[in-house]
Motif scaffolding. Sequence first.
Motif, mmCIF file in Angstrom:
data_model
loop_
_atom_site.group_PDB
_atom_site.id
_atom_site.type_symbol
_atom_site.label_atom_id
_atom_site.label_comp_id
_atom_site.label_asym_id
_atom_site.label_seq_id
_atom_site.Cartn_x
_atom_site.Cartn_y
_atom_site.Cartn_z
ATOM 1 N N SER A 9 0.813 -1.216 0.000
ATOM 2 C CA SER A 9 0.000 0.000 0.000
ATOM 3 C C SER A 9 0.846 1.265 0.000
ATOM 4 O O SER A 9 0.495 2.256 -0.644
ATOM 5 C CB SER A 9 -0.954 -0.006 1.192
ATOM 6 O OG SER A 9 -0.231 -0.091 2.414
ATOM 7 N N GLY A 10 1.961 1.272 0.732
ATOM 8 C CA GLY A 10 2.784 2.466 0.796
ATOM 9 C C GLY A 10 3.376 2.836 -0.549
ATOM 10 O O GLY A 10 3.278 3.984 -1.007
ATOM 11 N N ALA A 11 3.993 1.858 -1.205
ATOM 12 C CA ALA A 11 4.592 2.106 -2.515
ATOM 13 C C ALA A 11 3.517 2.457 -3.537
ATOM 14 O O ALA A 11 3.712 3.340 -4.381
ATOM 15 C CB ALA A 11 5.383 0.887 -2.977
ATOM 16 N N ALA A 12 2.366 1.778 -3.458
ATOM 17 C CA ALA A 12 1.277 2.071 -4.399
ATOM 18 C C ALA A 12 0.803 3.508 -4.239
ATOM 19 O O ALA A 12 0.559 4.213 -5.233
ATOM 20 C CB ALA A 12 0.123 1.096 -4.194
ATOM 21 N N LEU A 13 0.675 3.960 -3.006
ATOM 22 C CA LEU A 13 0.224 5.333 -2.771
ATOM 23 C C LEU A 13 1.228 6.340 -3.322
ATOM 24 O O LEU A 13 0.844 7.364 -3.904
ATOM 25 C CB LEU A 13 -0.006 5.555 -1.278
ATOM 26 C CG LEU A 13 -0.587 6.912 -0.872
ATOM 27 C CD1 LEU A 13 -1.910 7.181 -1.591
ATOM 28 C CD2 LEU A 13 -0.762 6.990 0.642
ATOM 29 N N ARG A 14 2.512 6.072 -3.145
ATOM 30 C CA ARG A 14 3.523 6.979 -3.696
ATOM 31 C C ARG A 14 3.457 7.035 -5.217
ATOM 32 O O ARG A 14 3.542 8.110 -5.825
ATOM 33 C CB ARG A 14 4.920 6.540 -3.246
ATOM 34 C CG ARG A 14 5.198 6.750 -1.761
ATOM 35 C CD ARG A 14 6.679 6.632 -1.440
ATOM 36 N NE ARG A 14 7.206 5.301 -1.722
ATOM 37 C CZ ARG A 14 7.183 4.295 -0.859
ATOM 38 N NH1 ARG A 14 6.633 4.465 0.342
ATOM 39 N NH2 ARG A 14 7.689 3.121 -1.170
ATOM 40 N N LEU A 15 3.287 5.860 -5.850
ATOM 41 C CA LEU A 15 3.248 5.829 -7.316
ATOM 42 C C LEU A 15 2.020 6.544 -7.860
ATOM 43 O O LEU A 15 2.094 7.228 -8.894
ATOM 44 C CB LEU A 15 3.267 4.371 -7.809
ATOM 45 C CG LEU A 15 4.533 3.566 -7.510
ATOM 46 C CD1 LEU A 15 4.420 2.168 -8.101
ATOM 47 C CD2 LEU A 15 5.775 4.265 -8.045
ATOM 48 N N LEU A 16 0.882 6.414 -7.170
ATOM 49 C CA LEU A 16 -0.353 7.036 -7.656
ATOM 50 C C LEU A 16 -0.404 8.526 -7.349
ATOM 51 O O LEU A 16 -0.714 9.340 -8.220
ATOM 52 C CB LEU A 16 -1.569 6.342 -7.042
ATOM 53 C CG LEU A 16 -1.791 4.871 -7.409
ATOM 54 C CD1 LEU A 16 -3.032 4.337 -6.695
ATOM 55 C CD2 LEU A 16 -1.919 4.685 -8.901
ATOM 56 N N SER A 17 -0.107 8.893 -6.119
ATOM 57 C CA SER A 17 -0.235 10.298 -5.731
ATOM 58 C C SER A 17 0.876 11.167 -6.314
ATOM 59 O O SER A 17 0.692 12.372 -6.516
ATOM 60 C CB SER A 17 -0.262 10.433 -4.212
ATOM 61 O OG SER A 17 0.963 9.969 -3.653
ATOM 62 N N GLY A 18 2.018 10.552 -6.603
ATOM 63 C CA GLY A 18 3.113 11.316 -7.197
ATOM 64 C C GLY A 18 3.197 11.181 -8.694
ATOM 65 O O GLY A 18 4.003 11.875 -9.329
ATOM 66 N N ALA A 19 2.365 10.307 -9.284
ATOM 67 C CA ALA A 19 2.451 10.017 -10.725
ATOM 68 C C ALA A 19 3.905 9.776 -11.117
ATOM 69 O O ALA A 19 4.404 10.279 -12.129
ATOM 70 C CB ALA A 19 1.845 11.154 -11.550
ATOM 71 N N LEU A 20 4.591 8.973 -10.306
ATOM 72 C CA LEU A 20 6.032 8.790 -10.458
ATOM 73 C C LEU A 20 6.382 7.913 -11.652
ATOM 74 O O LEU A 20 5.693 6.924 -11.942
ATOM 75 C CB LEU A 20 6.604 8.162 -9.179
ATOM 76 C CG LEU A 20 6.372 8.942 -7.880
ATOM 77 C CD1 LEU A 20 6.964 8.176 -6.698
ATOM 78 C CD2 LEU A 20 6.960 10.333 -7.973
ATOM 79 N N LYS A 21 7.456 8.255 -12.307
ATOM 80 C CA LYS A 21 7.964 7.457 -13.414
ATOM 81 C C LYS A 21 8.770 6.291 -12.842
ATOM 82 O O LYS A 21 9.677 6.486 -12.034
ATOM 83 C CB LYS A 21 8.845 8.314 -14.312
ATOM 84 C CG LYS A 21 9.361 7.601 -15.545
ATOM 85 C CD LYS A 21 10.344 8.458 -16.329
ATOM 86 C CE LYS A 21 9.692 9.734 -16.846
ATOM 87 N NZ LYS A 21 10.615 10.492 -17.723
ATOM 88 N N VAL A 22 8.435 5.095 -13.263
ATOM 89 C CA VAL A 22 9.112 3.900 -12.761
ATOM 90 C C VAL A 22 9.943 3.314 -13.895
ATOM 91 O O VAL A 22 9.411 2.724 -14.837
ATOM 92 C CB VAL A 22 8.098 2.854 -12.245
ATOM 93 C CG1 VAL A 22 8.836 1.647 -11.683
ATOM 94 C CG2 VAL A 22 7.182 3.465 -11.187
ATOM 95 N N ASP A 23 11.257 3.481 -13.786
ATOM 96 C CA ASP A 23 12.148 2.913 -14.795
ATOM 97 C C ASP A 23 12.459 1.463 -14.420
ATOM 98 O O ASP A 23 12.072 0.987 -13.339
ATOM 99 C CB ASP A 23 13.415 3.759 -14.931
ATOM 100 C CG ASP A 23 14.212 3.843 -13.633
ATOM 101 O OD1 ASP A 23 14.021 2.984 -12.744
ATOM 102 O OD2 ASP A 23 15.037 4.761 -13.509
#
Length: 381
Positions: free
Chosen positions: A280-294
């Motif tokens: 849940s923590g990593a998912a929230l960061r990826l969604l709320s930050g719209a982070l690029k995942v290389d």
Amino acid sequence: MLNLIPLVSARHTGLSRNSGFLAENPASSCAHHYWRRHNPAALAAAVPGSAVVVPGGAAFSAAPPCRGKGHSWSQAGLRAEMAVSLCKKIFQTAKKRIIQQRRMSLYNVAHGYEEELIKKKLQQFAGGSINLSKEDNGIGILTVNNPQLMNAFTGTMMLELQEKVAELENWKDGKGLIICGAGNTFCSGSDLNTVKAIPNSQDGMNMCMFMQNTLTRLMRLPLISVALIQGKAIGGGAELTTACDFRLMTPGSEIRFVHKHMGLVPGWGGAARLVRIVGSGAALRLLSGALKVDPERALRLGLSEETLLSPEESGSLEEARAWLSQYTEGPASVIRAAKQVVTAGRELPLEDALRTEKDIFGTVWGGPANLQALVRRPKHK
């Protein structure tokens, strides 16, 4: 729920329930005699003292047959044949119910879902295609093909994806599936022309439910699936990757949940699946930050299994085939059963998952692969 074989009612049968099973009531000799003569389960009992499980999950004890008129020990052979036939029917029933559960829709009219209505709307927005090839080795290649729009999903492509998933559900020899995009990129989500034409909330939720149904069926396929991510997997394309069992990335590729920038959250089931993959923590960061995942970050998060060597479409596809083959080598029945028990373990409460595992186990026990292995007597090093 994959509650495949619920217990049948004991009402009016002369049988009593004991610890979740049905057993003959010795106090009722009339009922005993009736069920010995008329119940297929009773006739199937070839060995005195054994138990027979019948469709519905009921277990009947096989007490020695009555010595009354019309009964004889010579009937044992007939009962043995009927027992074998009954067991085969039970296994087939279990298989059918597993298949029906995979195809079961998450939503129906009670949820406000109007599938035919949304299908008509989606049909109006044509372009691109979803291509499926099935290879002799049991590996399917599903290609999202709309390279002019970075493989964005048009309305007709959403409909085609549902059709291809249905085709894969009926592919009895399939063992694995690779999902990739045409033109060296994966998928950029929904075509904006389609999105703009579905402006009201109800139609938007109908499209959401349609895609959740399709991707859930995709996830539950008895095939080991891998998303081959080249170029960009963004928005709905990122959600599509989460419907696969594994993800492989090529150099320079990226996964990005950009929904926030569209004033949205994932609607194709991507958020729920992402939580189960990375937490849940990593998912929230990826969604709320719209982070690029290389590729490197995806490996750290557990979102990707491996970074392939080739950035080119043909080379990376061959690498993906080789990677997948280590998990699909062997009889299709066993590979498919392995996927099914894992799906049950992931989605069901423990007791239901255990019962489902038992049912699936019954479909391979004594099967060709099992019998051949016993003959070979393989040694495990």
